[in-house]
Design an enzyme around this catalytic site. Structure first.
Site, short mmCIF file in Angstrom:
data_model
loop_
_atom_site.label_atom_id
_atom_site.label_comp_id
_atom_site.label_asym_id
_atom_site.label_seq_id
_atom_site.Cartn_x
_atom_site.Cartn_y
_atom_site.Cartn_z
N ARG A 146 43.89 33.53 59.25
CA ARG A 146 43.99 32.29 59.07
C ARG A 146 45.43 31.58 59.01
O ARG A 146 46.27 32.27 58.62
CB ARG A 146 43.56 31.93 57.55
N ARG A 195 49.49 31.08 54.97
CA ARG A 195 50.00 31.22 53.34
C ARG A 195 50.31 32.79 53.18
O ARG A 195 49.70 33.74 53.62
CB ARG A 195 48.39 31.08 52.49
N ARG A 198 43.77 42.77 46.02
CA ARG A 198 42.93 42.09 45.06
C ARG A 198 41.45 42.84 45.06
O ARG A 198 40.70 42.66 43.97
CB ARG A 198 42.58 40.71 45.55
N LYS A 229 32.38 33.11 46.08
CA LYS A 229 31.92 33.04 44.72
C LYS A 229 32.16 31.57 44.02
O LYS A 229 31.37 30.94 43.38
CB LYS A 229 32.57 34.05 43.60
N ARG A 253 33.59 42.36 31.28
CA ARG A 253 34.37 43.38 32.02
C ARG A 253 34.09 44.77 31.63
O ARG A 253 34.67 45.68 32.21
CB ARG A 253 35.88 42.91 31.50
#
Ligand SMILES: [Zn+2]
Length: 217
Positions: A126, A160, A171, A13, A87
């Site tokens: 990753r 990470r 998430r 995004k 929202r």
């Protein structure tokens, strides 16, 4: 052209919003950024925001809509990308009113769709070289020699801490919870345009362009 851009973390995004700003002169209105800026500005409304945030409370719809109204007045005829707002259905109605009062309207709600399992695979794979920072992926871009950086020969790599399955799924759940209240509102108005967020950045960009240019129905 005024749009809402929706997409979970990892759907690109931010990349697409940046491109729309650069290519089309659109302005991104991120509620989070707006609140931080207002808070730092010391303006009357900013002082209210600061007081509410310092008390650990949520900034009210009235304050957020007032801030967005101020921003809209400053955009001239440039298109706006709304990010992080609305929202709730109530906020969606408030946005319609804010735009309507200015002779504007919402044109599209672009929803970057993702396949959650595939997203997990992409993100958790990753890793990067600890010495030179070169980026790799277990499945899509492994090192040529296992355990050795292609670029600098280092054998130290890092991942990470956020790039784990639990974080990604959490998430996604947060994203669904945030968008669930407004999608039906915009579907009823025929404004939701699903775009395949798993495609390459270029393909996603082309699909968004087709929506904005009216070359798809
Ligand atoms: Zn390296």
């Amino acid at each position: 052209m005024n749009i809402i851009l929706l997409g979970p973390p990892g759907a690109g995004k931010g990349t697409q919003a940046a491109r729309l700003q650069a290519a089309r002169g659109m302005i991104q209105m991120s509620t989070g950024d707006m609140l931080r800026e207002a808070r730092a500005s010391g303006s009357p409304i900013g002082l209210k925001v600061k007081a509410v945030m310092d008390a650990g409370e949520l900034v009210s719809d009235a304050i957020v809509t007032a801030l967005i109204g101020e921003r809209l007045d400053a955009t001239g005829d440039r298109g706006v990308i709304f990010d992080g707002f609305p929202r709730t259905k109530h906020q969606a109605e408030a946005l319609d009113m804010l735009l309507g009062e200015r002779g504007r309207s919402l044109d599209h709600v672009i929803e970057l769709e993702v396949d959650e399992d595939e997203l997990v695979r992409r993100i958790t794979g990753r890793f990067s070289c600890a010495r030179c920072g070169s980026g790799y992926h277990d499945a899509f871009r492994p090192t040529k020699v296992a355990g050795v950086c292609d670029a600098c020969g280092s054998t130290e790599f890092t991942r990470r801490p956020d790039d784990n399955e639990q974080t990604v799924r959490t998430r996604m759940a947060e994203y669904r919870a945030k968008t669930a209240p407004i999608l039906p509102y915009y579907r009823e108005r025929g404004l939701v345009r699903p775009v395949d967020g798993m495609a390459s950045i270029e393909v996603v960009a082309a699909e968004i362009d087709a929506v904005l240019d009216g070359t798809v129905v």
